[in-house]
Write an enzyme that holds these catalytic residues in place. Structure first.
Site: not given
Length: 502
Positions: A140, A170, A241-243, A298-299
Protein backbone atom coordinates in the site's frame (compact mmCIF):
# COMPACT_ATOMS: atom_id res chain seq x y z
CA UNK A 1 -11.44 1.78 18.67
CA UNK A 2 -10.55 1.53 15.02
CA UNK A 3 -8.25 -0.91 13.34
CA UNK A 4 -6.29 0.90 10.65
CA UNK A 5 -4.46 -0.89 7.90
CA UNK A 6 -1.62 1.49 7.33
CA UNK A 7 -1.80 3.54 4.14
CA UNK A 8 1.26 5.18 2.66
CA UNK A 9 2.09 8.42 4.53
CA UNK A 10 -1.15 8.91 6.42
CA UNK A 11 -2.11 5.33 7.20
CA UNK A 12 0.95 3.65 8.50
CA UNK A 13 1.25 1.36 11.37
CA UNK A 14 1.66 2.55 14.88
CA UNK A 15 1.81 0.69 18.09
CA UNK A 16 2.55 1.15 21.69
CA UNK A 17 2.52 3.47 24.61
CA UNK A 18 5.83 4.90 25.71
CA UNK A 19 7.76 3.02 28.37
CA UNK A 20 8.22 4.88 31.71
CA UNK A 21 11.73 5.81 32.67
CA UNK A 22 13.32 3.50 35.24
CA UNK A 23 13.95 6.40 37.59
CA UNK A 24 10.20 7.02 37.85
CA UNK A 25 9.67 3.46 39.03
CA UNK A 26 12.42 3.88 41.61
CA UNK A 27 10.48 6.74 43.23
CA UNK A 28 7.21 4.83 43.63
CA UNK A 29 7.87 3.06 46.91
CA UNK A 30 9.28 -0.21 48.16
CA UNK A 31 7.13 -2.46 45.97
CA UNK A 32 8.08 -0.60 42.82
CA UNK A 33 11.70 -0.54 43.92
CA UNK A 34 11.61 -4.30 44.26
CA UNK A 35 10.23 -4.74 40.75
CA UNK A 36 12.80 -2.34 39.39
CA UNK A 37 15.62 -4.07 41.21
CA UNK A 38 14.68 -7.50 39.93
CA UNK A 39 14.30 -6.26 36.36
CA UNK A 40 17.72 -4.62 36.41
CA UNK A 41 19.46 -7.45 38.25
CA UNK A 42 19.93 -5.42 41.47
CA UNK A 43 19.71 -7.19 44.86
CA UNK A 44 16.15 -7.34 46.22
CA UNK A 45 15.18 -5.56 49.48
CA UNK A 46 15.77 -7.50 52.70
CA UNK A 47 12.06 -8.22 53.17
CA UNK A 48 12.21 -10.46 50.12
CA UNK A 49 15.69 -11.74 50.88
CA UNK A 50 14.25 -13.46 53.93
CA UNK A 51 11.56 -15.24 51.90
CA UNK A 52 12.10 -19.02 51.53
CA UNK A 53 11.86 -19.03 47.71
CA UNK A 54 14.57 -17.71 45.39
CA UNK A 55 13.54 -15.10 42.81
CA UNK A 56 15.08 -15.52 39.33
CA UNK A 57 17.10 -12.60 38.07
CA UNK A 58 15.88 -11.16 34.76
CA UNK A 59 18.32 -9.16 32.69
CA UNK A 60 17.90 -7.11 29.53
CA UNK A 61 20.08 -4.96 27.30
CA UNK A 62 21.27 -1.76 28.91
CA UNK A 63 21.24 -0.11 25.49
CA UNK A 64 20.18 -0.83 21.89
CA UNK A 65 22.77 1.58 20.50
CA UNK A 66 25.14 -1.04 19.08
CA UNK A 67 22.46 -2.92 17.14
CA UNK A 68 20.91 0.34 15.93
CA UNK A 69 24.31 1.49 14.63
CA UNK A 70 24.49 -1.72 12.56
CA UNK A 71 20.97 -1.76 11.09
CA UNK A 72 19.94 1.89 10.75
CA UNK A 73 21.94 2.56 7.54
CA UNK A 74 19.87 -0.12 5.76
CA UNK A 75 16.51 1.44 6.67
CA UNK A 76 15.19 3.89 4.07
CA UNK A 77 12.41 6.40 3.54
CA UNK A 78 10.13 5.73 0.55
CA UNK A 79 8.82 8.76 -1.35
CA UNK A 80 5.98 8.05 -3.77
CA UNK A 81 4.23 10.02 -6.49
CA UNK A 82 0.98 8.30 -7.44
CA UNK A 83 -1.98 8.84 -9.73
CA UNK A 84 -5.24 7.66 -8.24
CA UNK A 85 -8.87 7.63 -9.31
CA UNK A 86 -11.67 8.68 -6.97
CA UNK A 87 -14.28 5.90 -6.97
CA UNK A 88 -16.37 7.39 -4.19
CA UNK A 89 -18.97 8.85 -6.57
CA UNK A 90 -22.01 6.60 -6.67
CA UNK A 91 -25.69 7.54 -6.85
CA UNK A 92 -28.80 5.44 -6.29
CA UNK A 93 -31.98 7.51 -6.70
CA UNK A 94 -34.06 7.56 -3.52
CA UNK A 95 -31.44 5.89 -1.31
CA UNK A 96 -29.22 7.48 1.32
CA UNK A 97 -25.56 6.36 1.48
CA UNK A 98 -26.33 5.19 5.04
CA UNK A 99 -29.03 2.82 3.80
CA UNK A 100 -27.92 -0.86 3.67
CA UNK A 101 -29.62 -1.17 0.27
CA UNK A 102 -27.33 1.60 -1.01
CA UNK A 103 -24.26 -0.49 -0.07
CA UNK A 104 -25.86 -3.59 -1.58
CA UNK A 105 -26.45 -2.00 -4.98
CA UNK A 106 -23.10 -0.21 -4.91
CA UNK A 107 -21.38 -3.58 -4.41
CA UNK A 108 -23.45 -5.58 -6.89
CA UNK A 109 -24.62 -2.88 -9.31
CA UNK A 110 -22.93 -0.51 -11.68
CA UNK A 111 -20.52 2.01 -10.21
CA UNK A 112 -22.31 5.12 -11.49
CA UNK A 113 -19.47 6.39 -13.64
CA UNK A 114 -15.72 6.82 -13.57
CA UNK A 115 -14.06 8.96 -10.93
CA UNK A 116 -11.66 11.87 -11.17
CA UNK A 117 -7.90 11.21 -11.42
CA UNK A 118 -5.56 13.13 -9.15
CA UNK A 119 -1.87 13.07 -8.22
CA UNK A 120 -0.79 12.36 -4.64
CA UNK A 121 2.56 12.56 -2.86
CA UNK A 122 3.19 10.26 0.08
CA UNK A 123 5.87 8.64 2.20
CA UNK A 124 6.57 5.36 3.93
CA UNK A 125 9.45 3.21 5.11
CA UNK A 126 11.44 0.27 3.81
CA UNK A 127 14.68 -1.64 4.25
CA UNK A 128 17.44 -2.88 1.96
CA UNK A 129 17.85 -6.69 1.86
CA UNK A 130 20.77 -7.04 -0.58
CA UNK A 131 23.92 -5.04 -1.40
CA UNK A 132 22.71 -4.43 -4.97
CA UNK A 133 19.70 -2.46 -3.74
CA UNK A 134 16.58 -4.62 -3.35
CA UNK A 135 14.20 -2.90 -0.93
CA UNK A 136 11.22 -4.37 0.96
CA UNK A 137 8.20 -2.24 1.84
CA UNK A 138 4.39 -2.50 1.99
CA UNK A 139 2.26 -2.83 -1.12
CA UNK A 140 0.00 0.00 0.00
CA UNK A 141 3.01 2.32 0.24
CA UNK A 142 3.75 2.05 -3.50
CA UNK A 143 0.32 1.10 -4.85
CA UNK A 144 -0.56 3.20 -7.95
CA UNK A 145 2.96 4.67 -7.88
CA UNK A 146 4.10 6.50 -11.00
CA UNK A 147 7.45 7.50 -9.46
CA UNK A 148 9.32 6.06 -6.47
CA UNK A 149 12.40 7.46 -4.73
CA UNK A 150 14.38 5.95 -1.88
CA UNK A 151 16.09 8.23 0.64
CA UNK A 152 19.07 6.56 2.32
CA UNK A 153 20.06 7.16 5.93
CA UNK A 154 23.03 9.13 4.61
CA UNK A 155 20.62 11.64 3.06
CA UNK A 156 21.21 10.55 -0.53
CA UNK A 157 18.06 10.05 -2.64
CA UNK A 158 17.95 7.48 -5.45
CA UNK A 159 15.22 6.49 -7.95
CA UNK A 160 13.71 3.01 -7.54
CA UNK A 161 11.62 0.62 -9.62
CA UNK A 162 8.75 -1.54 -8.37
CA UNK A 163 9.78 -5.14 -9.08
CA UNK A 164 6.59 -6.78 -7.81
CA UNK A 165 3.75 -6.45 -5.31
CA UNK A 166 1.50 -8.83 -3.40
CA UNK A 167 -1.79 -7.36 -2.16
CA UNK A 168 -2.75 -10.38 -0.13
CA UNK A 169 0.20 -10.00 2.25
CA UNK A 170 0.64 -6.25 1.64
CA UNK A 171 4.28 -6.62 0.57
CA UNK A 172 6.25 -5.03 -2.25
CA UNK A 173 9.80 -5.35 -3.58
CA UNK A 174 11.68 -2.39 -5.07
CA UNK A 175 15.07 -2.10 -6.76
CA UNK A 176 17.25 0.96 -6.39
CA UNK A 177 18.31 1.85 -9.93
CA UNK A 178 22.05 2.28 -9.35
CA UNK A 179 22.40 0.22 -6.19
CA UNK A 180 25.93 -1.05 -5.51
CA UNK A 181 27.51 -2.20 -2.25
CA UNK A 182 24.69 -0.74 -0.19
CA UNK A 183 24.21 -1.51 3.53
CA UNK A 184 21.62 -4.25 4.03
CA UNK A 185 19.98 -6.38 6.70
CA UNK A 186 19.01 -10.05 6.82
CA UNK A 187 15.89 -11.97 7.79
CA UNK A 188 15.78 -13.71 11.15
CA UNK A 189 16.12 -17.50 10.96
CA UNK A 190 14.24 -17.99 14.25
CA UNK A 191 10.65 -17.14 15.12
CA UNK A 192 10.36 -14.57 17.92
CA UNK A 193 8.69 -15.51 21.19
CA UNK A 194 6.06 -13.46 22.96
CA UNK A 195 7.97 -11.23 25.35
CA UNK A 196 11.10 -10.91 23.18
CA UNK A 197 12.50 -7.44 22.58
CA UNK A 198 11.68 -5.74 19.28
CA UNK A 199 13.23 -2.63 17.76
CA UNK A 200 11.33 -0.63 15.12
CA UNK A 201 13.17 1.71 12.76
CA UNK A 202 11.45 3.89 10.19
CA UNK A 203 10.26 7.21 8.85
CA UNK A 204 7.37 8.36 11.10
CA UNK A 205 5.70 11.60 9.97
CA UNK A 206 8.50 12.03 7.42
CA UNK A 207 11.08 12.61 10.16
CA UNK A 208 13.32 9.76 8.97
CA UNK A 209 15.65 7.47 10.90
CA UNK A 210 13.56 7.12 14.07
CA UNK A 211 14.10 4.20 16.48
CA UNK A 212 11.68 2.81 19.08
CA UNK A 213 11.72 -0.34 21.20
CA UNK A 214 9.22 -2.66 22.88
CA UNK A 215 8.32 -6.33 23.00
CA UNK A 216 6.45 -8.89 20.93
CA UNK A 217 3.00 -8.79 22.53
CA UNK A 218 1.36 -11.71 20.66
CA UNK A 219 1.69 -13.97 17.63
CA UNK A 220 -0.76 -15.22 15.02
CA UNK A 221 -3.06 -12.20 15.13
CA UNK A 222 -5.98 -12.11 12.67
CA UNK A 223 -6.95 -8.47 12.10
CA UNK A 224 -9.29 -9.02 9.17
CA UNK A 225 -6.84 -7.70 6.60
CA UNK A 226 -7.02 -10.81 4.41
CA UNK A 227 -7.19 -14.60 4.27
CA UNK A 228 -3.53 -15.04 5.24
CA UNK A 229 -3.48 -12.88 8.38
CA UNK A 230 -0.78 -14.14 10.77
CA UNK A 231 0.56 -10.95 12.29
CA UNK A 232 3.01 -10.28 15.09
CA UNK A 233 1.57 -7.83 17.59
CA UNK A 234 4.20 -5.46 18.95
CA UNK A 235 4.22 -2.51 21.34
CA UNK A 236 7.28 -0.70 19.97
CA UNK A 237 5.86 2.78 19.18
CA UNK A 238 5.35 3.26 15.45
CA UNK A 239 3.38 6.00 13.71
CA UNK A 240 2.36 7.40 10.33
CA UNK A 241 5.22 6.91 7.91
CA UNK A 242 6.59 3.75 9.58
CA UNK A 243 4.62 1.51 7.22
CA UNK A 244 6.89 -0.96 5.42
CA UNK A 245 9.71 -0.48 7.90
CA UNK A 246 11.48 -3.34 9.70
CA UNK A 247 11.06 -4.75 13.19
CA UNK A 248 14.38 -6.14 14.47
CA UNK A 249 15.39 -8.52 17.23
CA UNK A 250 18.31 -7.68 19.51
CA UNK A 251 20.75 -9.33 17.09
CA UNK A 252 19.74 -6.96 14.29
CA UNK A 253 17.84 -9.56 12.24
CA UNK A 254 14.48 -8.64 10.71
CA UNK A 255 11.61 -10.41 12.46
CA UNK A 256 8.76 -8.53 10.78
CA UNK A 257 7.54 -5.80 8.43
CA UNK A 258 5.49 -3.14 10.21
CA UNK A 259 2.09 -2.81 8.55
CA UNK A 260 -0.92 -1.79 10.65
CA UNK A 261 -2.10 -0.21 13.90
CA UNK A 262 -5.05 -0.42 16.23
CA UNK A 263 -5.77 3.08 17.42
CA UNK A 264 -8.68 5.34 18.39
CA UNK A 265 -6.78 8.45 17.29
CA UNK A 266 -4.46 7.41 14.47
CA UNK A 267 -1.47 7.58 16.82
CA UNK A 268 0.47 4.97 18.75
CA UNK A 269 -1.43 3.34 21.61
CA UNK A 270 0.77 0.28 22.05
CA UNK A 271 -0.87 -2.08 19.55
CA UNK A 272 0.89 -2.48 16.22
CA UNK A 273 1.08 -5.34 13.73
CA UNK A 274 3.97 -6.68 11.66
CA UNK A 275 4.10 -9.32 8.92
CA UNK A 276 6.30 -12.15 10.30
CA UNK A 277 9.68 -12.71 8.64
CA UNK A 278 8.84 -16.35 7.87
CA UNK A 279 5.96 -15.10 5.68
CA UNK A 280 7.66 -12.04 4.24
CA UNK A 281 10.92 -13.65 3.12
CA UNK A 282 9.12 -16.29 1.01
CA UNK A 283 6.91 -13.66 -0.62
CA UNK A 284 9.92 -11.41 -1.30
CA UNK A 285 11.84 -14.32 -2.85
CA UNK A 286 8.90 -15.02 -5.20
CA UNK A 287 8.60 -11.34 -6.13
CA UNK A 288 12.32 -11.19 -6.91
CA UNK A 289 12.15 -14.31 -9.08
CA UNK A 290 8.83 -13.81 -10.89
CA UNK A 291 7.49 -10.38 -9.95
CA UNK A 292 4.40 -12.05 -8.47
CA UNK A 293 3.35 -14.76 -6.02
CA UNK A 294 1.62 -17.94 -7.25
CA UNK A 295 -0.60 -19.62 -4.66
CA UNK A 296 -2.59 -22.82 -4.64
CA UNK A 297 -6.37 -22.51 -5.07
CA UNK A 298 -9.37 -24.81 -4.82
CA UNK A 299 -12.05 -22.19 -5.46
CA UNK A 300 -14.44 -22.17 -2.51
CA UNK A 301 -16.05 -19.54 -0.30
CA UNK A 302 -15.55 -20.84 3.25
CA UNK A 303 -16.60 -19.84 6.76
CA UNK A 304 -16.33 -20.91 10.38
CA UNK A 305 -18.50 -23.67 11.79
CA UNK A 306 -20.24 -22.01 14.74
CA UNK A 307 -21.88 -24.06 17.46
CA UNK A 308 -25.33 -23.15 16.10
CA UNK A 309 -24.33 -24.23 12.58
CA UNK A 310 -22.88 -27.46 13.96
CA UNK A 311 -26.16 -28.14 15.81
CA UNK A 312 -28.19 -27.36 12.67
CA UNK A 313 -26.09 -29.76 10.58
CA UNK A 314 -25.83 -32.48 13.22
CA UNK A 315 -22.06 -32.11 13.55
CA UNK A 316 -20.22 -33.21 16.69
CA UNK A 317 -17.53 -30.52 16.43
CA UNK A 318 -17.08 -26.94 15.26
CA UNK A 319 -13.69 -27.75 13.71
CA UNK A 320 -13.17 -27.48 9.97
CA UNK A 321 -14.05 -25.10 7.13
CA UNK A 322 -17.66 -24.93 5.93
CA UNK A 323 -18.07 -24.50 2.16
CA UNK A 324 -20.60 -21.72 1.58
CA UNK A 325 -20.14 -21.75 -2.19
CA UNK A 326 -17.81 -23.56 -4.63
CA UNK A 327 -16.89 -21.43 -7.61
CA UNK A 328 -18.03 -22.55 -11.01
CA UNK A 329 -15.36 -24.49 -12.89
CA UNK A 330 -12.93 -24.36 -9.93
CA UNK A 331 -10.99 -27.47 -8.76
CA UNK A 332 -13.35 -27.96 -5.80
CA UNK A 333 -16.48 -28.05 -7.98
CA UNK A 334 -14.83 -30.33 -10.52
CA UNK A 335 -13.90 -32.72 -7.70
CA UNK A 336 -17.52 -32.83 -6.53
CA UNK A 337 -17.35 -30.62 -3.42
CA UNK A 338 -20.64 -28.85 -2.66
CA UNK A 339 -22.05 -26.06 -0.50
CA UNK A 340 -22.60 -27.45 3.00
CA UNK A 341 -19.57 -29.77 2.93
CA UNK A 342 -17.15 -29.26 5.82
CA UNK A 343 -13.44 -29.70 4.98
CA UNK A 344 -11.67 -31.31 7.94
CA UNK A 345 -8.27 -32.40 6.54
CA UNK A 346 -5.79 -31.84 3.70
CA UNK A 347 -3.45 -34.73 2.88
CA UNK A 348 -4.41 -36.28 6.19
CA UNK A 349 -3.50 -33.18 8.24
CA UNK A 350 -6.39 -31.89 10.32
CA UNK A 351 -7.96 -28.52 9.50
CA UNK A 352 -9.50 -26.63 12.41
CA UNK A 353 -10.38 -23.24 10.87
CA UNK A 354 -11.06 -21.72 7.44
CA UNK A 355 -7.96 -19.54 7.77
CA UNK A 356 -5.81 -22.61 8.40
CA UNK A 357 -7.23 -24.19 5.23
CA UNK A 358 -6.56 -21.05 3.18
CA UNK A 359 -2.95 -20.82 4.35
CA UNK A 360 -2.24 -24.50 3.80
CA UNK A 361 -3.68 -24.59 0.28
CA UNK A 362 -1.98 -21.32 -0.72
CA UNK A 363 1.41 -22.47 0.56
CA UNK A 364 1.29 -25.67 -1.50
CA UNK A 365 1.28 -23.74 -4.75
CA UNK A 366 -0.57 -24.52 -7.98
CA UNK A 367 -0.63 -27.85 -9.86
CA UNK A 368 -0.15 -29.91 -6.70
CA UNK A 369 -2.35 -33.01 -6.22
CA UNK A 370 -3.99 -33.08 -2.78
CA UNK A 371 -6.46 -35.23 -0.84
CA UNK A 372 -9.36 -33.27 0.65
CA UNK A 373 -11.26 -34.95 3.49
CA UNK A 374 -14.72 -33.55 4.23
CA UNK A 375 -18.01 -34.25 5.99
CA UNK A 376 -21.27 -34.49 4.04
CA UNK A 377 -24.52 -35.37 5.80
CA UNK A 378 -22.50 -36.70 8.71
CA UNK A 379 -20.39 -39.07 6.60
CA UNK A 380 -16.63 -38.61 6.09
CA UNK A 381 -15.44 -38.65 2.48
CA UNK A 382 -12.17 -37.96 0.64
CA UNK A 383 -11.57 -36.62 -2.88
CA UNK A 384 -8.36 -35.96 -4.80
CA UNK A 385 -7.99 -32.74 -6.74
CA UNK A 386 -5.28 -30.70 -8.46
CA UNK A 387 -4.77 -27.20 -7.12
CA UNK A 388 -5.33 -24.31 -9.48
CA UNK A 389 -3.68 -20.88 -9.51
CA UNK A 390 -5.25 -18.34 -7.17
CA UNK A 391 -6.72 -15.74 -9.55
CA UNK A 392 -6.61 -12.00 -9.15
CA UNK A 393 -9.38 -10.64 -6.93
CA UNK A 394 -12.53 -9.74 -8.84
CA UNK A 395 -15.48 -7.67 -7.72
CA UNK A 396 -18.54 -9.85 -7.25
CA UNK A 397 -21.58 -8.68 -9.17
CA UNK A 398 -25.14 -9.91 -9.21
CA UNK A 399 -27.19 -10.40 -12.38
CA UNK A 400 -28.90 -7.27 -13.63
CA UNK A 401 -32.53 -8.37 -13.61
CA UNK A 402 -34.83 -5.41 -13.19
CA UNK A 403 -38.34 -5.16 -11.85
CA UNK A 404 -40.36 -4.75 -8.64
CA UNK A 405 -42.56 -6.93 -6.46
CA UNK A 406 -44.49 -7.50 -3.25
CA UNK A 407 -43.14 -9.16 -0.13
CA UNK A 408 -44.33 -10.47 3.17
CA UNK A 409 -43.17 -10.95 6.75
CA UNK A 410 -41.96 -14.35 7.97
CA UNK A 411 -43.34 -15.15 11.42
CA UNK A 412 -40.75 -14.97 14.18
CA UNK A 413 -37.87 -13.78 11.95
CA UNK A 414 -38.57 -10.07 11.81
CA UNK A 415 -37.94 -9.83 8.06
CA UNK A 416 -39.95 -9.09 4.95
CA UNK A 417 -38.92 -10.73 1.69
CA UNK A 418 -39.69 -10.64 -2.02
CA UNK A 419 -38.62 -12.92 -4.88
CA UNK A 420 -35.08 -11.90 -5.90
CA UNK A 421 -36.07 -12.14 -9.58
CA UNK A 422 -38.48 -9.22 -9.09
CA UNK A 423 -35.93 -6.83 -7.58
CA UNK A 424 -33.37 -5.01 -9.66
CA UNK A 425 -29.82 -6.29 -9.20
CA UNK A 426 -30.73 -9.15 -6.82
CA UNK A 427 -30.35 -12.01 -9.32
CA UNK A 428 -32.63 -14.84 -10.41
CA UNK A 429 -32.52 -17.13 -7.38
CA UNK A 430 -33.71 -16.80 -3.80
CA UNK A 431 -35.66 -14.17 -1.91
CA UNK A 432 -34.31 -10.72 -1.07
CA UNK A 433 -34.71 -9.21 2.38
CA UNK A 434 -36.61 -5.97 1.70
CA UNK A 435 -37.14 -4.91 5.32
CA UNK A 436 -35.89 -6.11 8.69
CA UNK A 437 -36.59 -5.58 12.37
CA UNK A 438 -33.22 -4.78 14.04
CA UNK A 439 -34.39 -6.62 17.18
CA UNK A 440 -35.58 -9.70 15.29
CA UNK A 441 -33.81 -13.07 15.39
CA UNK A 442 -32.61 -12.81 11.78
CA UNK A 443 -31.01 -9.39 12.31
CA UNK A 444 -29.33 -10.57 15.50
CA UNK A 445 -27.65 -13.38 13.53
CA UNK A 446 -26.25 -11.01 10.91
CA UNK A 447 -28.95 -10.99 8.22
CA UNK A 448 -29.26 -7.53 6.67
CA UNK A 449 -31.60 -5.67 4.35
CA UNK A 450 -30.52 -6.43 0.78
CA UNK A 451 -29.28 -9.96 1.60
CA UNK A 452 -30.58 -12.73 -0.67
CA UNK A 453 -31.63 -16.00 0.99
CA UNK A 454 -31.10 -18.84 -1.51
CA UNK A 455 -31.55 -21.88 0.75
CA UNK A 456 -33.27 -22.71 4.03
CA UNK A 457 -32.78 -26.04 5.78
CA UNK A 458 -31.00 -27.42 2.72
CA UNK A 459 -33.93 -26.61 0.39
CA UNK A 460 -33.97 -24.05 -2.43
CA UNK A 461 -35.93 -20.90 -1.61
CA UNK A 462 -37.59 -18.84 -4.37
CA UNK A 463 -40.62 -17.42 -2.58
CA UNK A 464 -41.86 -16.26 0.78
CA UNK A 465 -43.83 -19.52 1.04
CA UNK A 466 -40.65 -21.60 0.56
CA UNK A 467 -38.94 -19.77 3.41
CA UNK A 468 -41.95 -19.94 5.72
CA UNK A 469 -42.32 -23.67 4.97
CA UNK A 470 -38.74 -24.35 6.05
CA UNK A 471 -39.33 -22.71 9.44
CA UNK A 472 -42.71 -24.42 9.90
CA UNK A 473 -41.06 -27.80 9.23
CA UNK A 474 -38.33 -27.03 11.75
CA UNK A 475 -40.90 -26.18 14.42
CA UNK A 476 -42.78 -29.42 13.84
CA UNK A 477 -39.56 -31.44 14.04
CA UNK A 478 -38.48 -29.68 17.23
CA UNK A 479 -35.30 -28.22 15.75
CA UNK A 480 -33.80 -25.20 17.47
CA UNK A 481 -32.60 -23.38 14.33
CA UNK A 482 -32.74 -23.34 10.54
CA UNK A 483 -29.58 -23.07 8.47
CA UNK A 484 -29.91 -20.32 5.85
CA UNK A 485 -27.58 -19.92 2.89
CA UNK A 486 -27.34 -16.19 2.27
CA UNK A 487 -25.81 -14.07 -0.50
CA UNK A 488 -24.69 -10.70 0.85
CA UNK A 489 -22.42 -7.90 -0.29
CA UNK A 490 -19.55 -9.88 1.30
CA UNK A 491 -20.32 -13.06 -0.63
CA UNK A 492 -22.10 -16.33 0.14
CA UNK A 493 -22.36 -17.54 3.76
CA UNK A 494 -24.37 -19.81 6.08
CA UNK A 495 -26.39 -18.33 8.94
CA UNK A 496 -28.13 -20.39 11.65
CA UNK A 497 -31.33 -18.56 12.68
CA UNK A 498 -33.23 -19.69 15.81
CA UNK A 499 -36.71 -21.08 15.36
CA UNK A 500 -39.38 -19.26 17.37
CA UNK A 501 -42.89 -20.39 18.07
CA UNK A 502 -45.31 -19.24 15.37
Amino acid sequence: MVLQISQRDSRVLTASSRRPRASRFALMGAAAALAFGVAMGVPAPSAYAEAPQTLATVTGPSSFADVVDRVKPAVVAIKVKATEEDHDHFDVPGLSPDDPMYRFFKRFGEDGGRGQKHVTMSQGSGFIVSPDGYVVTNNHVVEHASEVEVALDSGKTLPAKVIGTDKRTDLALLKISDGDKLPYVEWSSANPRVGDWVIAVGNPFGLGGSVTAGIVSARGRDIGAGPYDDFLQIDAPVNRGNSGGPAFDTRGAVIGVNTAIYSPSGGSVGIGFAIPAEVAKDVVAALKEKGAVSRGWIGVKIQNVTQEIADSMGLKSTKGALIAQPQKGAPAEEAGLKAGDVIIAVNGEKIETPRELARKIAAMGPKKSVDITFLRNGAEKTVKLTLGVLPEEKEARADNDFGGGDGGEITGLGIEVAPASEVRGAGREGVIVTDIDPSGSAAQKGVRRGDVIVEAGGQTVNSRADLASAFDAARKEGRRSVLLRVKSADGMKFVAVPVKAG
